[in-house]
Write a protein that holds these residues in place. Structure first.
Motif, mmCIF file in Angstrom:
data_model
loop_
_atom_site.group_PDB
_atom_site.id
_atom_site.type_symbol
_atom_site.label_atom_id
_atom_site.label_comp_id
_atom_site.label_asym_id
_atom_site.label_seq_id
_atom_site.Cartn_x
_atom_site.Cartn_y
_atom_site.Cartn_z
ATOM 1 N N VAL A 101 0.818 -1.209 0.000
ATOM 2 C CA VAL A 101 0.000 0.000 0.000
ATOM 3 C C VAL A 101 0.859 1.270 0.000
ATOM 4 C CG1 VAL A 101 -0.354 0.150 2.504
ATOM 5 C CG2 VAL A 101 -2.099 1.041 0.938
ATOM 6 N N ALA A 102 1.985 1.280 0.693
ATOM 7 C CA ALA A 102 2.825 2.481 0.726
ATOM 8 C C ALA A 102 3.334 2.836 -0.669
ATOM 9 C CB ALA A 102 3.994 2.296 1.689
ATOM 10 N N VAL A 103 3.600 1.820 -1.484
ATOM 11 C CA VAL A 103 4.067 2.058 -2.855
ATOM 12 C C VAL A 103 2.920 2.586 -3.716
ATOM 13 C CG1 VAL A 103 4.945 0.935 -4.947
ATOM 14 C CG2 VAL A 103 5.913 0.352 -2.702
ATOM 15 N N VAL A 104 1.773 1.928 -3.642
ATOM 16 C CA VAL A 104 0.627 2.358 -4.460
ATOM 17 C C VAL A 104 0.196 3.768 -4.058
ATOM 18 C CG1 VAL A 104 -1.752 1.824 -5.118
ATOM 19 C CG2 VAL A 104 -0.070 -0.027 -4.864
ATOM 20 N N TRP A 105 0.216 4.068 -2.785
ATOM 21 C CA TRP A 105 -0.116 5.413 -2.303
ATOM 22 C C TRP A 105 0.766 6.461 -2.966
ATOM 23 C CZ3 TRP A 105 -3.875 7.792 0.256
ATOM 24 C CH2 TRP A 105 -3.622 9.043 0.809
ATOM 25 N N LYS A 106 2.071 6.174 -3.087
ATOM 26 C CA LYS A 106 3.000 7.146 -3.684
ATOM 27 C C LYS A 106 2.656 7.435 -5.140
ATOM 28 C CE LYS A 106 7.075 5.505 -2.958
ATOM 29 N NZ LYS A 106 8.489 5.231 -2.699
ATOM 30 N N PHE A 107 2.070 6.476 -5.852
ATOM 31 C CA PHE A 107 1.672 6.742 -7.238
ATOM 32 C C PHE A 107 0.641 7.867 -7.309
ATOM 33 C CE2 PHE A 107 3.610 2.639 -8.101
ATOM 34 C CZ PHE A 107 4.197 2.859 -9.335
ATOM 35 N N VAL A 138 -6.335 10.451 4.173
ATOM 36 C CA VAL A 138 -5.825 9.628 5.260
ATOM 37 C C VAL A 138 -4.716 8.788 4.641
ATOM 38 C CG1 VAL A 138 -6.322 7.851 6.985
ATOM 39 C CG2 VAL A 138 -8.086 9.554 6.393
ATOM 40 N N GLU A 139 -3.493 9.044 5.046
ATOM 41 C CA GLU A 139 -2.336 8.404 4.421
ATOM 42 C C GLU A 139 -2.505 6.888 4.353
ATOM 43 O OE1 GLU A 139 2.446 8.875 4.466
ATOM 44 O OE2 GLU A 139 1.454 8.862 6.416
ATOM 45 N N HIS A 140 -2.232 6.363 3.149
ATOM 46 C CA HIS A 140 -2.273 4.931 2.837
ATOM 47 C C HIS A 140 -3.680 4.339 2.874
ATOM 48 C CE1 HIS A 140 2.186 4.554 4.235
ATOM 49 N NE2 HIS A 140 2.039 5.314 3.160
ATOM 50 N N GLU A 141 -4.710 5.186 3.060
ATOM 51 C CA GLU A 141 -6.073 4.672 3.177
ATOM 52 C C GLU A 141 -7.085 5.322 2.239
ATOM 53 O OE1 GLU A 141 -7.612 4.668 7.148
ATOM 54 O OE2 GLU A 141 -5.814 3.720 7.972
ATOM 55 N N GLY A 150 -0.990 -6.700 2.277
ATOM 56 C CA GLY A 150 0.400 -7.145 2.367
ATOM 57 C C GLY A 150 1.176 -6.797 1.113
ATOM 58 N N ASP A 151 1.469 -7.800 0.300
ATOM 59 C CA ASP A 151 2.240 -7.586 -0.930
ATOM 60 C C ASP A 151 1.394 -7.063 -2.084
ATOM 61 O OD1 ASP A 151 4.550 -8.424 0.322
ATOM 62 O OD2 ASP A 151 4.386 -10.489 -0.406
ATOM 63 N N ASP A 170 0.619 -0.728 -13.561
ATOM 64 C CA ASP A 170 1.097 -2.114 -13.597
ATOM 65 C C ASP A 170 2.462 -2.209 -14.271
ATOM 66 O OD1 ASP A 170 -1.091 -3.317 -12.313
ATOM 67 O OD2 ASP A 170 -2.173 -3.631 -14.200
ATOM 68 N N THR A 171 2.623 -1.521 -15.391
ATOM 69 C CA THR A 171 3.894 -1.550 -16.123
ATOM 70 C C THR A 171 5.022 -0.962 -15.280
ATOM 71 O OG1 THR A 171 2.750 -1.434 -18.246
ATOM 72 C CG2 THR A 171 5.066 -0.764 -18.226
ATOM 73 N N LEU A 172 4.753 0.133 -14.595
ATOM 74 C CA LEU A 172 5.771 0.748 -13.740
ATOM 75 C C LEU A 172 6.164 -0.176 -12.582
ATOM 76 C CD1 LEU A 172 4.344 4.366 -13.722
ATOM 77 C CD2 LEU A 172 6.522 3.653 -14.728
ATOM 78 N N ILE A 173 5.171 -0.821 -11.973
ATOM 79 C CA ILE A 173 5.462 -1.747 -10.876
ATOM 80 C C ILE A 173 6.271 -2.932 -11.391
ATOM 81 C CG2 ILE A 173 4.410 -3.398 -9.265
ATOM 82 C CD1 ILE A 173 2.132 -1.307 -8.895
ATOM 83 N N GLU A 174 5.861 -3.477 -12.538
ATOM 84 C CA GLU A 174 6.597 -4.603 -13.129
ATOM 85 C C GLU A 174 8.025 -4.212 -13.472
ATOM 86 O OE1 GLU A 174 4.200 -5.830 -16.458
ATOM 87 O OE2 GLU A 174 2.563 -6.503 -15.149
ATOM 88 N N GLY A 175 8.237 -2.943 -13.812
ATOM 89 C CA GLY A 175 9.567 -2.443 -14.142
ATOM 90 C C GLY A 175 10.425 -2.121 -12.930
ATOM 91 N N GLY A 176 9.848 -2.290 -11.740
ATOM 92 C CA GLY A 176 10.619 -2.099 -10.522
ATOM 93 C C GLY A 176 10.484 -0.754 -9.845
ATOM 94 N N ILE A 177 9.591 0.107 -10.335
ATOM 95 C CA ILE A 177 9.388 1.405 -9.683
ATOM 96 C C ILE A 177 8.721 1.160 -8.339
ATOM 97 C CG2 ILE A 177 8.172 3.605 -9.776
ATOM 98 C CD1 ILE A 177 9.722 3.923 -12.120
ATOM 99 N N ARG A 178 9.332 1.652 -7.311
ATOM 100 C CA ARG A 178 8.798 1.487 -5.947
ATOM 101 C C ARG A 178 8.886 2.799 -5.266
ATOM 102 N NH1 ARG A 178 6.269 -3.485 -4.973
ATOM 103 N NH2 ARG A 178 7.016 -4.845 -6.549
#
Length: 155
Positions: A24-30, A84-87, A115-116, A147-155
């Motif tokens: 969730v912390a990664v998706v939130w940053k997007f 609300v951060e991450h929510e 989780g993941d 999805d493409t950014l996550i698959e490419g390793g952007i975190r």
């Protein structure tokens, strides 16, 4: 997690749920990091210059950007209503599109930590049917970019 009382989804709204293979912390940053937001926002064929992105992660803060394509520039001007951060992220926006202007549309995004993986529930509206369908297609293409950014390793 904070519970939010959300309005009922109507035929004038876009409602999409989608899982991303990132915490969730990664998706939130997007959604809140201007550099990341610029990399995925908008349908295919649209780009966002990071210099046009403003994110002020607080109630009353801005969530603005400009989409560009071969036909023009399309500003999105939003005010964050609740965050609300991450929510949860809620804003009210106006945008210029190739099909015309939209005003006073609510964007509500819930982030569910698994989780993941992170499930996002997006609820946006109200729209006229033409704008609703165009907006839904744009979100689906935008989520493909995430999805493409996550698959490419952007975190």
């Amino acid at each position: 997690m904070t519970e939010h009382v959300l309005p009922e989804v109507t035929d004038r709204d876009v409602y999409i749920t989608r899982s991303f293979t990132a915490p969730v912390a990664v998706v939130w940053k997007f959604w809140t990091d201007p550099e990341l937001l610029a990399q995925w926002f908008g349908p295919h064929g649209v780009s966002v210059d990071p210099a046009t992105v403003t994110v002020e992660p607080r109630a009353g803060g801005a969530w603005n950007l400009e989409m560009h394509d071969d036909n023009g520039v399309y500003p999105v001007q939003s005010t964050i209503v609740e965050i609300v951060e991450h929510e949860y992220l809620e804003g009210v926006l106006a945008a210029q599109t190739a099909a015309g202007d939209i005003e006073h549309v609510y964007l509500r995004v819930q982030f569910h930590d698994h989780g993941d993986t992170t499930r996002v529930a997006l609820h946006q509206g109200p729209f006229d049917p033409e704008f609703r369908d165009m907006t839904k297609a744009g979100w689906l293409e935008s989520f493909e970019k995430i999805d493409t950014l996550i698959e490419g390793g952007i975190r």
